[in-house]
Design a protein around this motif. Sequence first.
Motif, mmCIF file in Angstrom:
data_model
loop_
_atom_site.group_PDB
_atom_site.id
_atom_site.type_symbol
_atom_site.label_atom_id
_atom_site.label_comp_id
_atom_site.label_asym_id
_atom_site.label_seq_id
_atom_site.Cartn_x
_atom_site.Cartn_y
_atom_site.Cartn_z
ATOM 1 N N GLY A 305 10.540 5.466 1.758
ATOM 2 C CA GLY A 305 9.760 5.412 0.523
ATOM 3 C C GLY A 305 10.205 4.291 -0.387
ATOM 4 O O GLY A 305 9.381 3.619 -1.019
ATOM 5 N N VAL A 306 11.519 4.058 -0.462
ATOM 6 C CA VAL A 306 12.043 2.963 -1.291
ATOM 7 C C VAL A 306 11.593 1.620 -0.736
ATOM 8 O O VAL A 306 11.191 0.725 -1.492
ATOM 9 C CB VAL A 306 13.579 3.046 -1.388
ATOM 10 C CG1 VAL A 306 14.134 1.821 -2.117
ATOM 11 C CG2 VAL A 306 13.997 4.311 -2.113
ATOM 12 N N VAL A 307 11.641 1.453 0.585
ATOM 13 C CA VAL A 307 11.186 0.203 1.201
ATOM 14 C C VAL A 307 9.716 -0.045 0.897
ATOM 15 O O VAL A 307 9.320 -1.156 0.531
ATOM 16 C CB VAL A 307 11.428 0.228 2.730
ATOM 17 C CG1 VAL A 307 10.642 -0.881 3.432
ATOM 18 C CG2 VAL A 307 12.912 0.083 3.027
ATOM 19 N N LEU A 308 8.876 0.983 1.033
ATOM 20 C CA LEU A 308 7.453 0.820 0.767
ATOM 21 C C LEU A 308 7.193 0.419 -0.679
ATOM 22 O O LEU A 308 6.250 -0.316 -0.972
ATOM 23 C CB LEU A 308 6.707 2.120 1.075
ATOM 24 C CG LEU A 308 6.717 2.608 2.526
ATOM 25 C CD1 LEU A 308 5.909 3.886 2.654
ATOM 26 C CD2 LEU A 308 6.214 1.563 3.482
ATOM 27 N N MET A 309 8.023 0.893 -1.582
ATOM 28 C CA MET A 309 7.846 0.606 -3.001
ATOM 29 C C MET A 309 8.438 -0.735 -3.427
ATOM 30 O O MET A 309 7.958 -1.351 -4.382
ATOM 31 C CB MET A 309 8.488 1.709 -3.829
ATOM 32 C CG MET A 309 7.648 2.960 -3.944
ATOM 33 S SD MET A 309 6.284 2.677 -5.098
ATOM 34 C CE MET A 309 5.669 4.333 -5.305
ATOM 35 N N THR A 310 9.464 -1.199 -2.743
ATOM 36 C CA THR A 310 10.224 -2.336 -3.286
ATOM 37 C C THR A 310 10.320 -3.553 -2.379
ATOM 38 O O THR A 310 10.599 -4.649 -2.867
ATOM 39 C CB THR A 310 11.667 -1.895 -3.624
ATOM 40 O OG1 THR A 310 12.337 -1.479 -2.428
ATOM 41 C CG2 THR A 310 11.662 -0.752 -4.630
#
Length: 341
Positions: A305-310
């Motif tokens: 989720g962090v990768v998808l967001m950032t």
Amino acid sequence: MTQVTFDFCQQSSGHPVQVANPDRRAREPTMRVLVAGATGAIGKELVPRLVEAGHEVFAMVRSESGKSGAARLGAVPVIADALDRSQVEAAVREAAPEVIVNQLTAIGDIDTRHFERSFAATSRLRIEGNDNLLAAARATGVRRFVAQSNGAFTYDRTGGRVKSEQDPLDRSPIAPMASMIAAVEHLEKAVLSADWTEGIVLRYGAFYGPGTSMAPGSEQMEMIRKRKFPVVGDGGGVWSFIHIADAAEATVAAVENGGRGVYNIVDDDPAPVAEWLPELAAMLGAKKPLRVPRFIGRLAAGEAGVVLMTELRGASNAKAKRELGWHPAHPTWRQGLQPVA
């Protein structure tokens, strides 16, 4: 902290299909086309367009129960489990297509905390199912093979913010995303190296519109409306979107005009999360999304989720527009998401 989930795209829909080019029948050649995955979100948009274009369309369905749905779309159903090679070959021989379109997926709601598990069934279809279709295509002399790939979150996360088809996929994926990207790479290599047919790979962006996770009244839209879909970190991950109808139109163009190679099927407006998420919230009449630091995002949405967001990179559609003669009717998500919101 509310769990953040991302659900990209392959759900069914009961919405009526609007065909963008109703005069195509008069100007395009007729071919026999087999669509695997014909009753998914994009299949439900694609099959009627192929029929409207004058092609004889066959839909590969897994069981008797799927035959009526395929027939309603205007296709002739043929039954096969994509993971059973002998069944796939029998279905392909029955249809005797000139073109096969592989739209096989099994994507439901994606829990980004368990990303690998969410994609396990689809990854298997992209490896075993695609290999079975290719083997059957070779045995029956199929001249063009078009396969669904992923351009929404597979590109390398270094370098420029927008990638072309010549740029590599993620060479150092995080562990939860590694098997999904490996399956995509397997599919693409298998299709493009099949020198006995014209192999075409379509890297679709993040779908929105009827039958997708970003449809009117969907759970994801409600999460944004209720401020349960925060911006993580700097929100610098760049997303490339595509309306499901535009994705179907591009696929028809690939079936009719595509040449061997990879095409990004995305709109003209890649945008970072920090830009598109607040704007979509405003369309929905909601307050600005909350912002949370990366470590909170990791607790709620996992590393994926962090990768998808950032960290995501977007994609360019220049090649598809140039070589397929395709132009999205919704050139930007800003326009396309208005009626959805």
